[in-house]
Design an enzyme around this catalytic site. Sequence first.
Site, mmCIF file in Angstrom:
data_model
loop_
_atom_site.group_PDB
_atom_site.id
_atom_site.type_symbol
_atom_site.label_atom_id
_atom_site.label_comp_id
_atom_site.label_asym_id
_atom_site.label_seq_id
_atom_site.Cartn_x
_atom_site.Cartn_y
_atom_site.Cartn_z
ATOM 1 N N ASP A 63 34.069 77.788 139.040
ATOM 2 C CA ASP A 63 33.017 77.733 140.060
ATOM 3 C C ASP A 63 32.619 79.154 140.460
ATOM 4 O OD1 ASP A 63 31.402 77.238 142.300
ATOM 5 O OD2 ASP A 63 32.602 75.514 142.931
ATOM 6 N N SER A 118 31.111 70.261 148.376
ATOM 7 C CA SER A 118 30.562 71.539 148.799
ATOM 8 C C SER A 118 30.649 71.631 150.328
ATOM 9 C CB SER A 118 29.138 71.708 148.283
ATOM 10 O OG SER A 118 28.713 73.049 148.405
ATOM 11 N N HIS A 173 30.350 74.587 139.853
ATOM 12 C CA HIS A 173 30.337 73.959 141.174
ATOM 13 C C HIS A 173 30.010 72.466 141.109
ATOM 14 C CE1 HIS A 173 30.222 73.893 145.501
ATOM 15 N NE2 HIS A 173 28.966 73.510 145.537
#
Length: 739
Positions: free
Chosen positions: A678, A602, A710
């Site tokens: 995602d 991320s 995600h």
Amino acid sequence: MRLSLCLIAALLAAPAFAERLTLDRIQADPALSGPGVRNLRVSPDGAHITFLRGREDNQFQLDLWEFNTKDKTTRRLVDSKVLVPNESISLEEKARRERARTASLSGILNYSWSPDGKQLLVPIAGDLYLVDAAHPEKARKVASGNVADPKISPKGRYVSFIRQQNIVVIDLSTGKEKQLTTDGKGTVHNGEAEFVAQEEMGQRTGYYWAPDDSAIAYKRFDEAPVPVVRRFEIFADRTDVVEQRYPAAGDRNVIAQLFIVSPVSGAPRKVDIGANEDIYLVRADWSGDSKTLVYQRQSRDQKKLDLIAVDAASLAQRTLLTETSPTWVSISDDLRFLKNQNAFLWSSERTGRNHLYLYGMDGKLLSTVSSGNWGIDNVQAVDEKTGRVFVSSNRDNVVDKQIYALALDGSLADKPVRITKADGWHEASFARNGEVFVDTFSDPTTPPQVSIRTPDGAMVGWVEQNELNDKHPYGKYKADMLPTEFGTIKANDGQTLHYSMIKPANFNPAKRYPVFLYTYGGPHSQQVTRKWDNQFYQYMAQQGYVVFRLDNRGSSRRERQFTDVIYKELGKHEVQDQIAGIDWLASQSFVDPKRVGVFGWSYGGFMTLRLLSAASDKIAMGVSVAPVTDWSLYDTHYTEQFVGATPKSDPTAYANSGVFAHLDGLKSPLLLIHGMADDNVLFTNTTKLIDGLVNRNIKFDLMTYPGAKHGISSRAGQRHVYSTIEAFFRKHIGDKPGA
């Protein structure tokens, strides 16, 4: 001779059945951390401690358990498999779980106590059950149809929930169901939190009961202005085209409104929150006497936050206080209304540290509850009888979390009384009457232990001792556990950066080892903490790597001077700090400076790309998972908070904060990983990066996961992604020490 005797004694003490930790075992049942507990609650009378726990055959399927504080017994109160043998949840619920980072879990994910402590409200798979605490086998279904966000009203007269974008209540005295709003459909939602509120503002609800059950304040939002993003969710056997209203930086947000509705009359009344629609409705709450509704309104640029009081009868308003900042005003959940005094607690970072203040309902400051060269994390509980407020903080050590007591009158402002004793990490859950609290403690060698404590920290009893002995799930691997070292280095502006390091198995200071550097690096996160850790890092150290983590500037639980430097240019100072850590590692005699690898997910994936672009001469390889590559593709609230602008108002800030302006420096091997469904960091970030790398003729490896969101949160996905990461490290920097 003495050393030899100690070595023999240690070998004899080690269990004969010691095994090596494996990636398969990390993902298998039972959980290596032991019988962990989630969502701890203390019953209103303090007689019961309830919690969620994974099953022995599936640590991700949660049941509801109870510890009886009188007879010290533990039992499973509600078996999720009995309530719903075959769970199926809606797409909306899946999205909510993704926002709450619970997508990998099933069974009972939440519950609440009735005010009299006799019943529990338990949602599961879209249905809603009332459970008699004395006779849990008589659980009865009270609602169905994909209900969300269920609550028992403060006085226990009603059950409320959201169904099909409207607020519904059940009168428990009659069992009659009543829908309080009717216009929720299409782009209009009642009583819910919008996407960015869930994802970035920690807002898990959009409606709020008055303490006397007389009214509900609720958010109504219309997402029609939010652009529709058409994205592909690629699964193993199909491709879905999803139209998602995703407010990317600079786009329109939802139009939020605030209403008050009576559960009896059901006639909503609109609260005027101002003529400017381009704001964030951050929070709402009620005063203890239910006469005043208080809401928080944040400006679009997030440099101003107003706390506004509304007379529930007349709807007349007054501003209680206003917070401003040259960068951004942080959001918290520390607002607390006192019951015995016409006052409220409020936290603020106005001094550069997060501190607590007591205000009267006229907006005048009554006392500074905390002050000094430290800050609070959050408010845990208020005991008005003794005039104390309990907070968590890292006052004694940045990498720890402890519980402290302060005085409401400010007499202990810079000398809080530490309640928890053991160094490490403490999470607290206080009883409503303030007479006991549940302390969940861990450190790097102690898996989470749950005890009941008095407000002075004295032990009452164990809920879950979780002793790390031979019978513990981690018992077979304890002998190979490697210690975590903590230390500090200096940033280029002299600020202190904290790091943690695990040296490899069979460590020999005369040899040089490869480095596994994990980075997250983004705001709202602290990675260097003295608590029980993700066993993947222990595994990598046992494979022969120096495992290193460093909290760069911008990381959480620090002063604003430390966090604010990232404003308007994401990646710059964070990368400088990580490189300072790499330089420090290179100066250590046991580190091979030519074999430093970095991994991040991320924001950490973004950091990996920026680090490789800035320092491929110092970093041998990197793994970037689900990275943001272009901040104009990420959502409004998060991005504009830290970049400090929109893509149109300051395109230079976006160019400098992204990846593409720096890509020419990326020379080291790269593994790029992303889930193909995602909905947080959209897959477009990776496809755009692929195009940028191809156009620059930069070679890279790619791994994508069909249907994964995600977190790539399925058990198979987790096992595969971490084994893929390990294999890439082994391929490019090896796991064996050099001479």
